[in-house]
Scaffold this motif. Structure first.
Motif, short mmCIF file in Angstrom:
data_model
loop_
_atom_site.label_atom_id
_atom_site.label_comp_id
_atom_site.label_asym_id
_atom_site.label_seq_id
_atom_site.Cartn_x
_atom_site.Cartn_y
_atom_site.Cartn_z
N SER A 164 6.00 13.61 -3.33
CA SER A 164 4.60 14.02 -3.45
C SER A 164 3.91 13.92 -2.10
O SER A 164 4.42 13.28 -1.17
N VAL A 165 2.73 14.52 -2.03
CA VAL A 165 1.90 14.41 -0.82
C VAL A 165 1.53 12.95 -0.59
O VAL A 165 1.67 12.41 0.52
N PRO A 196 10.64 12.82 10.35
CA PRO A 196 9.78 13.26 11.46
C PRO A 196 8.29 13.12 11.14
O PRO A 196 7.48 13.04 12.06
N ALA A 197 7.93 13.08 9.84
CA ALA A 197 6.52 12.93 9.48
C ALA A 197 5.96 11.58 9.92
O ALA A 197 4.75 11.44 10.13
N ILE A 198 6.85 10.60 10.08
CA ILE A 198 6.41 9.31 10.62
C ILE A 198 5.78 9.52 11.99
O ILE A 198 4.85 8.81 12.38
N ARG A 211 0.83 -1.20 0.00
CA ARG A 211 0.00 0.00 0.00
C ARG A 211 0.87 1.25 0.00
O ARG A 211 0.59 2.22 -0.71
N GLY A 212 1.92 1.24 0.79
CA GLY A 212 2.81 2.39 0.82
C GLY A 212 3.41 2.68 -0.55
O GLY A 212 3.46 3.82 -1.00
N LEU A 230 4.85 6.55 2.54
CA LEU A 230 6.08 6.15 3.21
C LEU A 230 6.00 6.32 4.72
O LEU A 230 6.38 5.42 5.48
N ALA A 231 5.50 7.48 5.18
CA ALA A 231 5.39 7.70 6.62
C ALA A 231 4.41 6.71 7.24
O ALA A 231 4.68 6.15 8.32
N GLY A 232 3.28 6.49 6.57
CA GLY A 232 2.31 5.54 7.08
C GLY A 232 2.88 4.12 7.11
O GLY A 232 2.67 3.37 8.06
#
Length: 381
Positions: free
Chosen positions: A138-139, A224-226, A111-112, A145-147
């Motif tokens: 991209s958004v 850090p978005a993780i 999914r990522g 990736l973070a998810g």
């Protein structure tokens, strides 16, 4: 990527509707409302009326040039946070059923990567371009990736270790950004030209960056978005727990949100709040605001049972990724002019034309989503 004709259980790791939390669907729809054109209402009001309050609000629906924070900066991290909130319900339910972790991990990773691919298509279209002409960050790629990393941490790490990961990612990113020197700039420089994140992206990311020397969705600043998704996972796990009333959960989420907001503002003095760099202080601030919003929506909808107003936003929230992508491939503006253009021409008022045009655009998008909702067609990745 599949199109589901059943609103049953969400797909693995998909930030999809969680049946036990109507507040989550509603909040997701509220978040996406501003992306699908809600902010244009206030920009139109500010442009045509000059009202002071409209100008102030419209200014909040823009991004600062570099350091600082405006309300519009919250939309992206809030969506990532909500993907995290749904994780204990979707991934956790599969674990409870005895599904093998390896199988779940494969679905999380796939999914990522699909979201990364969709982000590349969103940026560059369906037609082949030379690599150097393409924008890869991209958004959707950052969400993917973070998810993916946050959900893998949830899958394989114990709760205490998850907290260590959360703190380590934020502190580690801060240390790297402030201590590692950039050639020709030195260490701890956080301008667009000289910061470590942009420098690394220029070295390793193929194609071109959004701002040539910098990309706000770059690879390095995904670290850090993780934390936004992990914080959502912590909130979702907390809401799953037994032994506390809904009022107690809402109040504790509210308190936690206030603490994170305070920590983010304090950290801002040494590590400025900056969406472009997704600084650790930015993560804490947006994470805290996300907790505050979740607590309010959860208390009103799931605790107090005040639900009649939620339908408008729920229809949006059920197909949030689809409406984000659809705007690149469907001319909703043309449809809005076709259905409402004649009506708007009946008035000579610029306010009616501009604000009415923004409302017509949203109405057409919502009608499109409503048709899909009635047919029970929901995009699953």
């Amino acid at each position: 990527m599949t199109t589901s004709h059943s609103p049953a259980e969400p797909a693995i790791a998909q930030p999809a509707p969680v049946k036990r939390l109507l507040s989550l669907d509603t909040l997701r729809g509220f978040d996406m409302f501003w992306i699908m054109g809600g902010e244009e209402i206030f920009h139109a009001l500010a442009k045509t009326t000059g009202w002071a309050w409209a100008i102030v609000v419209a200014d909040q629906f823009s991004h600062p040039d570099w350091n600082g924070f405006r309300a519009y900066d919250l939309i992206f991290p809030l969506f990532m946070f909500m993907a995290g909130v749904s994780t204990p319900f979707s991934v956790g339910s599969r674990l409870d059923k005895g599904v093998d972790k390896t199988e779940i991990a494969r679905k999380i990773i796939s999914r990522g990567l699909v979201l990364v691919l969709l982000g590349i298509i969103y940026n560059n279209g369906l037609f082949t371009k030379a690599i150097h002409d393409m924008r890869f960050p991209s958004v959707l790629g950052r969400i993917g990736l973070a998810g993916m990393f946050a959900q893998l941490i949830y899958l394989y790490a114990r709760p205490r270790t998850q907290y260590i990961w959360f703190a380590g990612l934020l502190l580690g990113y801060w240390a790297l950004m402030m201590l590692v020197p950039v050639p020709g700039c030195g260490a701890g420089v956080l301008t667009m030209e000289c910061n470590l994140a942009s420098y690394i992206d220029r070295l390793v990311v193929p194609g071109h960056l959004y701002k040539t020397i910098h990309d706000p969705e770059g690879l390095f600043s995904t670290i850090p978005a993780i934390g936004n998704t992990l914080l959502g996972i912590f909130a979702g796990s907390f809401l799953q727990k037994q032994g506390k009333t809904g009022n107690q959960k809402a109040l504790q989420l509210l308190g936690a949100g206030a603490v994170f907001v305070l920590l983010g503002w304090l950290w801002n003095f040494v590590f400025p709040i900056n969406k472009n760099l997704w600084t650790s202080s930015f993560m804490l601030l947006t994470g805290g605001l996300s907790l505050l919003l979740l607590s309010v929506f959860y208390w009103i909808i799931d605790v107090k049972g005040i639900k009649r107003w939620t339908f408008f936003f729920t229809v949006i929230g059920m197909n949030s990724i689809l409406i984000y992508l659809a705007g690149e491939f469907i001319d909703f503006g043309y449809a809005a002019r076709f259905f409402f253009g004649g009506l708007l021409k009946l008035s000579s008022s610029e306010v009616v034309h501009e604000v009415g045009g923004a409302l017509a655009f949203i109405a057409v998008e919502w009608a499109f989503l409503y048709i899909l909702y009635k047919k029970k067609v929901f995009l699953r990745v």
